[in-house]
Design an enzyme around this catalytic site. Structure first.
Site, PDB file in Angstrom:
ATOM      1  N   ASP A   1     143.880 -12.935  -5.296  1.00 20.80           N
ATOM      2  CA  ASP A   1     143.313 -12.700  -6.630  1.00 20.80           C
ATOM      3  C   ASP A   1     144.302 -11.848  -7.415  1.00 20.80           C
ATOM      4  O   ASP A   1     144.407 -10.637  -7.193  1.00 20.80           O
ATOM      5  CB  ASP A   1     141.958 -11.991  -6.537  1.00 20.80           C
ATOM      6  CG  ASP A   1     141.224 -11.984  -7.876  1.00 20.80           C
ATOM      7  OD1 ASP A   1     141.898 -11.901  -8.928  1.00 20.80           O
ATOM      8  OD2 ASP A   1     139.978 -12.065  -7.873  1.00 20.80           O
TER       9      ASP A   1
ATOM     10  N   ARG B  75     133.843 -24.070  -8.278  1.00 20.53           N
ATOM     11  CA  ARG B  75     133.878 -25.118  -9.295  1.00 20.53           C
ATOM     12  C   ARG B  75     134.745 -26.252  -8.780  1.00 20.53           C
ATOM     13  O   ARG B  75     135.847 -26.031  -8.260  1.00 20.53           O
ATOM     14  CB  ARG B  75     134.440 -24.583 -10.623  1.00 20.53           C
ATOM     15  CG  ARG B  75     133.536 -23.583 -11.340  1.00 20.53           C
ATOM     16  CD  ARG B  75     132.286 -24.280 -11.886  1.00 20.53           C
ATOM     17  NE  ARG B  75     131.450 -23.376 -12.663  1.00 20.53           N
ATOM     18  CZ  ARG B  75     130.392 -22.726 -12.195  1.00 20.53           C
ATOM     19  NH1 ARG B  75     130.066 -22.872 -10.898  1.00 20.53           N
ATOM     20  NH2 ARG B  75     129.673 -21.942 -12.962  1.00 20.53           N
TER      21      ARG B  75
ATOM     22  N   ASP C 232     130.661 -28.225  -1.813  1.00 23.62           N
ATOM     23  CA  ASP C 232     129.359 -28.154  -2.476  1.00 23.62           C
ATOM     24  C   ASP C 232     129.492 -28.486  -3.951  1.00 23.62           C
ATOM     25  O   ASP C 232     128.490 -28.741  -4.618  1.00 23.62           O
ATOM     26  CB  ASP C 232     128.752 -26.762  -2.297  1.00 23.62           C
ATOM     27  CG  ASP C 232     127.307 -26.701  -2.777  1.00 23.62           C
ATOM     28  OD1 ASP C 232     126.507 -27.544  -2.322  1.00 23.62           O
ATOM     29  OD2 ASP C 232     126.986 -25.837  -3.614  1.00 23.62           O
TER      30      ASP C 232
ATOM     31  N   GLU D  84     131.262 -34.265 -10.940  1.00 24.82           N
ATOM     32  CA  GLU D  84     130.080 -33.976 -10.143  1.00 24.82           C
ATOM     33  C   GLU D  84     128.889 -34.738 -10.712  1.00 24.82           C
ATOM     34  O   GLU D  84     128.544 -34.516 -11.873  1.00 24.82           O
ATOM     35  CB  GLU D  84     129.807 -32.465 -10.169  1.00 24.82           C
ATOM     36  CG  GLU D  84     128.755 -32.009  -9.178  1.00 24.82           C
ATOM     37  CD  GLU D  84     128.638 -30.502  -9.121  1.00 24.82           C
ATOM     38  OE1 GLU D  84     129.551 -29.852  -8.573  1.00 24.82           O
ATOM     39  OE2 GLU D  84     127.635 -29.980  -9.628  1.00 24.82           O
TER      40      GLU D  84
ATOM     41  N   HIS E 218     125.657 -29.432  -4.606  1.00 24.94           N
ATOM     42  CA  HIS E 218     125.580 -28.193  -5.382  1.00 24.94           C
ATOM     43  C   HIS E 218     124.315 -27.404  -5.028  1.00 24.94           C
ATOM     44  O   HIS E 218     123.518 -27.053  -5.895  1.00 24.94           O
ATOM     45  CB  HIS E 218     125.616 -28.512  -6.887  1.00 24.94           C
ATOM     46  CG  HIS E 218     126.194 -27.384  -7.704  1.00 24.94           C
ATOM     47  ND1 HIS E 218     127.006 -27.594  -8.796  1.00 24.94           N
ATOM     48  CD2 HIS E 218     126.067 -26.034  -7.607  1.00 24.94           C
ATOM     49  CE1 HIS E 218     127.353 -26.437  -9.332  1.00 24.94           C
ATOM     50  NE2 HIS E 218     126.790 -25.476  -8.621  1.00 24.94           N
TER      51      HIS E 218
ATOM     52  N   GLY F 233     123.952 -22.263  -4.347  1.00 21.38           N
ATOM     53  CA  GLY F 233     123.314 -21.233  -5.160  1.00 21.38           C
ATOM     54  C   GLY F 233     121.804 -21.275  -5.063  1.00 21.38           C
ATOM     55  O   GLY F 233     121.212 -22.025  -4.284  1.00 21.38           O
TER      56      GLY F 233
END
Length: 332
Positions: free
Chosen positions: A182, A243, A266, A271, A290, A293
């Site tokens: 990162d 994403r 996922d 998508e 997806h 979450g």
């Protein structure tokens, strides 16, 4: 708490409203705010909604909220707060909102926990390639690449809300081979969390697991492409719960067909994937729709977070999870 309740409007699609705001949530909302007619809306352009919008001080938003563009903001002169009962606000909050210095909050911290748990499960199972062995109980004779967690190097891309939680969960399993990629994170914070900072180039050749938790920004789109996939060692597992567009789909299709690379996805780009995508049907690819979450009534934890923010707003307290123009540049 102020004796005057602010005028509020729920803005989300009907399915989300029914899922996230049951009797308990609505009772609490009525205690904190004044609700008019309509109480909720999935659009902000009709005459009836515009009349209500002209009075509203607080919008409580979730999935299905339309963009709060210049036209909408002009119709909402009293608007002071947008409290999001879901994750990213990128789809409906832009410069027009920040130019007015409207408070924006998110429930993304709440949503990060189930995503991190999904990721942990994927990491734990991927060490023994469990997700890729369904239907092969009579044909599989062992794999030299099987590794337990404390023998794996896990590369976490994005020291985000989810990425930080993934590191914490891995550390609870005594995993001490965690690299974090990162470029905007403080290396000292990464080290304090029990991981080691690294560049993507340094990390990829060492990755037994590559787990993506970066936001989708202009500079991160397609960040995992042909050369990055080529840099992964044989048997490496790519996990994407962030994403889909972080990964070059065509490059991943080629890698999974032609190399000893595995993927647990996922999210995808597009998508859902088209029916003719090469990723369908590959034994080294697991696709989930997806679901990492918050789902179903689990999303009410995010409703509660938004209502907590409303309570703090009414009480004159600072928000717990504010979103600023600057933070949105590096967050999902």
């Amino acid at each position: 708490m102020s004796s005057e309740r602010p005028e509020a409007l729920l803005v989300m699609d009907r399915k989300t409203l029914l899922t996230q705001f049951g009797d308990q949530e609505m009772d609490r909302l009525r205690e904190l705010a004044s609700l008019g007619d309509p109480v909720s809306s999935a659009e902000l352009s009709s005459a009836k909604v515009r009349r209500r919008l002209a009075e509203v001080e607080v919008l409580i938003t979730s999935w299905g909220c339309p963009p709060l563009d210049a036209d909408v903001m002009a119709a909402a002169p009293e608007l002071r707060a947008v409290l999001h009962a879901a994750g990213s606000v990128r789809g409906h909050v832009g410069a027009e909102v920040f130019d007015r210095e409207v408070l924006v909050t998110t429930a993304a911290d709440v949503n990060a926990e189930p995503v991190a748990r999904y990721t942990l499960a994927a990491v734990l199972w991927s060490g023994k390639k469990v997700p890729f062995l369904f239907g092969r109980s009579h044909s599989w004779e062992g794999d030299r690449q099987v590794r337990v967690l404390d023998e794996q190097t896990v590369v976490v891309v994005g020291f985000s809300r989810v990425g930080r939680r993934v590191v914490r969960l891995l550390r609870e399993f005594d995993s001490n081979r965690i690299l974090v990629v990162d470029p905007v994170a403080d290396p000292a914070e990464i080290t304090a969390a029990g991981a080691s900072p690294a560049t993507l180039e340094q990390a990829l050749p060492r990755a037994d697991v590559l787990s993506l938790h970066a936001p989708l920004l202009r500079r991160t789109r397609g960040m995992i492409g042909e050369s990055e996939l080529e840099a992964l060692p044989p048997g490496a597992v790519l996990i994407n719960t962030a994403r889909g567009a972080l990964v070059d789909t065509a490059a991943l299709e080629r890698a999974c067909r032609g190399r000893d690379i595995y993927a647990i996805l996922d999210v995808t780009d597009p998508e859902p994937l088209p029916e003719d995508s090469a990723l369908h049907g590959l034994s080294n690819v697991v696709l989930t729709p997806h679901v990492a979450g918050s789902l179903g009534e689990e999303t009410r934890r995010m409703s509660a977070a938004a209502l907590d923010e409303l309570h703090r707003y009414v009480s004159g307290l600072p928000a717990r999870a504010p979103v600023t123009r600057r933070s949105l540049e590096v967050q999902a």
